[in-house]
Design an enzyme around this catalytic site. Structure first.
Site, PDB file in Angstrom:
ATOM      1  N   ILE A 155      57.757  43.037  58.557  1.00 47.94           N
ATOM      2  CA  ILE A 155      58.333  44.633  58.070  1.00 47.94           C
ATOM      3  C   ILE A 155      60.000  44.769  58.225  1.00 47.94           C
ATOM      4  CG2 ILE A 155      57.944  46.447  58.521  1.00 47.94           C
ATOM      5  CD1 ILE A 155      55.266  45.438  58.327  1.00 47.94           C
TER       6      ILE A 155
ATOM      7  N   PHE B 264      58.876  50.266  55.464  1.00 45.42           N
ATOM      8  CA  PHE B 264      57.278  50.208  54.818  1.00 45.42           C
ATOM      9  C   PHE B 264      56.633  49.474  55.745  1.00 45.42           C
ATOM     10  CE2 PHE B 264      53.921  48.916  51.658  1.00 45.42           C
ATOM     11  CZ  PHE B 264      53.251  50.438  51.209  1.00 45.42           C
TER      12      PHE B 264
ATOM     13  N   GLY C 262      71.204  18.015  40.723  1.00 41.84           N
ATOM     14  CA  GLY C 262      71.431  16.293  41.935  1.00 41.84           C
ATOM     15  C   GLY C 262      71.278  16.566  43.373  1.00 41.84           C
ATOM     16  N   GLY C 263      72.075  15.792  43.162  1.00 42.87           N
ATOM     17  CA  GLY C 263      72.613  15.620  44.661  1.00 42.87           C
ATOM     18  C   GLY C 263      73.678  16.972  45.304  1.00 42.87           C
TER      19      GLY C 263
ATOM     20  N   GLU D  22      54.655  41.702  48.768  1.00 46.30           N
ATOM     21  CA  GLU D  22      53.231  42.750  47.932  1.00 46.30           C
ATOM     22  C   GLU D  22      52.846  42.088  47.255  1.00 46.30           C
ATOM     23  OE1 GLU D  22      55.726  45.442  46.235  1.00 46.30           O
ATOM     24  OE2 GLU D  22      57.742  45.452  47.290  1.00 46.30           O
TER      25      GLU D  22
HETATM   26  N1  COS Z   1      45.508  52.502  42.625  1.00 44.81           N
HETATM   27  C1  COS Z   1      45.083  53.534  43.286  1.00 44.81           C
HETATM   28  N2  COS Z   1      43.519  53.759  44.169  1.00 44.81           N
HETATM   29  C2  COS Z   1      43.653  52.489  43.565  1.00 44.81           C
HETATM   30  C3  COS Z   1      44.073  51.359  43.501  1.00 44.81           C
HETATM   31  C4  COS Z   1      44.996  51.668  42.581  1.00 44.81           C
HETATM   32  N3  COS Z   1      46.262  50.698  42.064  1.00 44.81           N
HETATM   33  N4  COS Z   1      43.501  50.040  44.051  1.00 44.81           N
HETATM   34  C5  COS Z   1      41.997  50.825  44.403  1.00 44.81           C
HETATM   35  N5  COS Z   1      42.274  52.112  45.258  1.00 44.81           N
HETATM   36  C6  COS Z   1      41.289  52.811  45.378  1.00 44.81           C
HETATM   37  C7  COS Z   1      39.779  52.610  44.706  1.00 44.81           C
HETATM   38  O1  COS Z   1      39.517  53.141  43.509  1.00 44.81           O
HETATM   39  C8  COS Z   1      38.702  52.041  45.945  1.00 44.81           C
HETATM   40  O2  COS Z   1      38.815  53.885  46.045  1.00 44.81           O
HETATM   41  P1  COS Z   1      37.803  54.632  46.508  1.00 44.81           P
HETATM   42  O3  COS Z   1      38.022  54.497  47.722  1.00 44.81           O
HETATM   43  O4  COS Z   1      37.671  56.419  46.317  1.00 44.81           O
HETATM   44  O5  COS Z   1      36.144  54.317  45.582  1.00 44.81           O
HETATM   45  C9  COS Z   1      39.755  52.153  47.780  1.00 44.81           C
HETATM   46  O6  COS Z   1      41.407  52.282  47.262  1.00 44.81           O
HETATM   47  C10 COS Z   1      39.567  50.696  47.691  1.00 44.81           C
HETATM   48  O7  COS Z   1      40.256  49.695  46.822  1.00 44.81           O
HETATM   49  P2  COS Z   1      38.958  48.908  46.721  1.00 44.81           P
HETATM   50  O8  COS Z   1      37.290  48.520  47.276  1.00 44.81           O
HETATM   51  O9  COS Z   1      39.593  47.490  44.699  1.00 44.81           O
HETATM   52  O10 COS Z   1      39.655  47.742  47.565  1.00 44.81           O
HETATM   53  P3  COS Z   1      39.435  46.188  48.504  1.00 44.81           P
HETATM   54  O11 COS Z   1      39.817  46.298  49.776  1.00 44.81           O
HETATM   55  O12 COS Z   1      39.078  45.611  47.579  1.00 44.81           O
HETATM   56  O13 COS Z   1      41.262  45.406  48.335  1.00 44.81           O
HETATM   57  C11 COS Z   1      43.068  44.586  46.852  1.00 44.81           C
HETATM   58  C12 COS Z   1      41.674  45.357  46.646  1.00 44.81           C
HETATM   59  C13 COS Z   1      42.728  43.460  46.980  1.00 44.81           C
HETATM   60  C14 COS Z   1      43.119  44.679  45.286  1.00 44.81           C
HETATM   61  C15 COS Z   1      43.888  45.259  47.769  1.00 44.81           C
HETATM   62  O14 COS Z   1      43.515  44.998  49.258  1.00 44.81           O
HETATM   63  C16 COS Z   1      45.046  44.327  47.759  1.00 44.81           C
HETATM   64  O15 COS Z   1      46.218  44.613  46.889  1.00 44.81           O
HETATM   65  N6  COS Z   1      45.746  44.091  48.608  1.00 44.81           N
HETATM   66  C17 COS Z   1      47.132  43.451  48.647  1.00 44.81           C
HETATM   67  C18 COS Z   1      48.189  44.248  49.570  1.00 44.81           C
HETATM   68  C19 COS Z   1      49.647  43.211  49.818  1.00 44.81           C
HETATM   69  O16 COS Z   1      50.351  43.606  48.498  1.00 44.81           O
HETATM   70  N7  COS Z   1      49.617  43.230  51.122  1.00 44.81           N
HETATM   71  C20 COS Z   1      51.166  42.406  51.251  1.00 44.81           C
HETATM   72  C21 COS Z   1      51.851  43.867  52.020  1.00 44.81           C
HETATM   73  S1  COS Z   1      53.459  43.282  51.867  1.00 44.81           S
HETATM   74  S2  COS Z   1      54.464  44.602  51.509  1.00 44.81           S
END
Ligand code: COS
Length: 418
Positions: free
Chosen positions: A155, A121, A336-337, A360
């Site tokens: 990744i 992913f 402990g140790g 995540e």
């Molecule tokens: N399910 C479906 N759609 C979603 C959603 C969800 N849980 N959360 C947001 N969306 C949609 C919104 O509705 C919006 O749609 P529209 O463009 O139609 O309005 C779009 O996605 C953008 O949403 P938003 O403006 O909330 O996005 P942001 O850039 O503000 O980001 C967060 C929101 C911070 C919550 C997001 O970037 C996030 O989860 N970041 C963490 C990512 C992560 O886990 N990274 C680690 C990867 S390790 S595998």
């Protein structure tokens, strides 16, 4: 409410047996040599454990996410790495289950859960992790293909993968310019740098680079420009699994520390007879039970596709991973140790737990997601104490803040601030 059926309990017992006999004896060796335990992947496939990652409709045998998280917990009690190997199959298959065409599902899901193919992913990048809407990897449409260029980082299975789910920019800036693509791991133009980690030994983490990689246009996963939403929908459904890993690690550490404290004596009594140790372990047991309840709640919302899923999954991941970090750290202290020695499992559990607060979505992101949902909920309801709200006197005069007017504006500003 979360009681497993007799059949699910039998399967959990079976998994305990597999863990005890085939996984536990290998855990120390995996930690020592840091090699990817491909044979244990084979064990999980043979025992049908990876088939538990997807529902029967897609060739799997997981009839409920509540039972899935219970199974993941069993794996994580003994080995964070092995629980991650299983959890990662879910992370990779989820976008295909949610957005794949029938052809993509038929072609990919079976081989992934039978262990014939490994998947990745690929969302995070060197400069982008918490904010995937800003990702920079580009996929440019040229006739029948997308040409993929960019660098990913952190990744799983990188370098081993047969199938990458890659999130790349096919359009303009921001979340709406992101699409998901299925990329064959054998495509020319993919190179991988291996990354070394603090915990989860044996887990193959890497930084794949894509240089002019040609991806057939039919490998678009879901609709163009909807990759960001797909990633978010995946996280909502996979964070309960991370929470389950955390609950398993916490419980494994508590059980280890309790067993040890029963047998180790200090000042003429077992450690467990000392109140200081009793209180510590009792508190951890209670906190882990609470985290488990929240985790099962979130998993049940995956099953029912409940609107509360997103918030509950973030709360479960946040609480459970913090408990895992606390329980594993305390286990090291109680041993402990010996807790500090590589010959004992406590310090490995502590190293494994740390990443659960990071991957995540770092726990700061979980707090952000939770706060946004709280703001949305607050904007939709009448305040609990209307007379105490700022501007309440204006409301009395019929010209002030209303829950469905200014409340929404406030909710939006919480999102912007967050
Ligand atoms: N399910 C479906 N759609 C979603 C959603 C969800 N849980 N959360 C947001 N969306 C949609 C919104 O509705 C919006 O749609 P529209 O463009 O139609 O309005 C779009 O996605 C953008 O949403 P938003 O403006 O909330 O996005 P942001 O850039 O503000 O980001 C967060 C929101 C911070 C919550 C997001 O970037 C996030 O989860 N970041 C963490 C990512 C992560 O886990 N990274 C680690 C990867 S390790 S595998």
């Amino acid at each position: 409410m979360w009681r497993l059926t007799d059949e699910q309990e039998q399967l959990r017992e079976h998994i305990r047996g597999v863990v005890r006999e085939q996984i536990q004896p290998r855990v120390r060796e995996i930690d020592e040599n840091g090699e990817y335990p491909r044979d244990l992947y084979g064990v999980m496939c043979r025992e049908g454990l990876l088939a538990l990652t997807v529902p029967p409709a897609y060739g799997g045998r997981c009839e409920s996410d509540v039972s899935w998280v219970a199974y993941v917990e069993e794996l994580a009690k003994v080995s964070g790495t092995v629980s991650l190997m299983a959890a990662y199959v879910k992370l990779v298959t989820l976008p295909i289950v949610l957005a794949g065409t029938e052809e993509q599902k038929q072609r990919l899901i079976g081989p992934l859960i039978r262990g014939e193919r490994l998947g990745s992913f690929a969302l995070s990048e060197p400069a982008v992790g918490s904010d995937p809407g800003a990702l920079e990897t580009r996929a440019e449409r040229r006739g029948d293909v997308f040409v993929l260029n960019g660098q990913k980082r952190f990744i799983g299975n990188a370098g081993l993968s047969d199938d990458y789910v890659v999130f790349a920019r096919t359009g303009g800036p921001g979340p709406r310019g992101v699409s998901a693509l299925l990329v064959d791991g054998g495509s020319p133009g993919i190179t991988v740098e291996r990354l070394r980690t603090m915990g989860m030994p044996g887990w193959q983490l890497g930084a794949p680079r894509f240089e002019d990689v040609e991806v057939p246009a039919e490998n678009l996963l879901g609709r163009e420009g909807e990759g960001f939403k797909l990633a978010m929908a995946v996280f909502d459904r996979s964070r309960p699994t991370v929470a389950a890993q955390a609950v398993g690690l916490a419980q494994g550490a508590i059980d280890l520390a309790t067993d040890y404290a029963m047998r180790r004596h200090a000042f003429g009594r077992p450690l467990l007879a000392h109140q200081g140790i009793q209180f510590k372990l009792a508190g951890l047991e209670a906190e882990t039970a609470a985290a488990r309840a929240l985790t099962y709640q979130a998993a049940s919302y995956v099953d029912s596709d409940d609107p509360a899923l997103s918030k509950t999954a973030s709360m479960a991941k946040l609480i459970a991973s913090d408990v895992a970090m606390k329980a594993t750290t305390e286990a090291v202290q109680i041993l402990g140790g010996n807790g500090y020695l590589r010959d004992f499992p406590a310090e490995r559990m502590m190293r494994d737990a740390k990443v659960l607060q990071i991957y995540e979505g770092a726990n700061e992101i979980q707090r952000l997601v939770i706060a946004r949902h709280m703001a949305r909920e607050a904007s939709r309801r009448e305040p609990l104490f209307p007379a105490c709200m700022p501007g309440a006197q204006d409301i009395d005069r019929g010209q002030g803040a209303r829950a469905d007017g200014d409340g929404r504006a406030h909710a939006e500003s919480v999102g912007a601030l967050g």
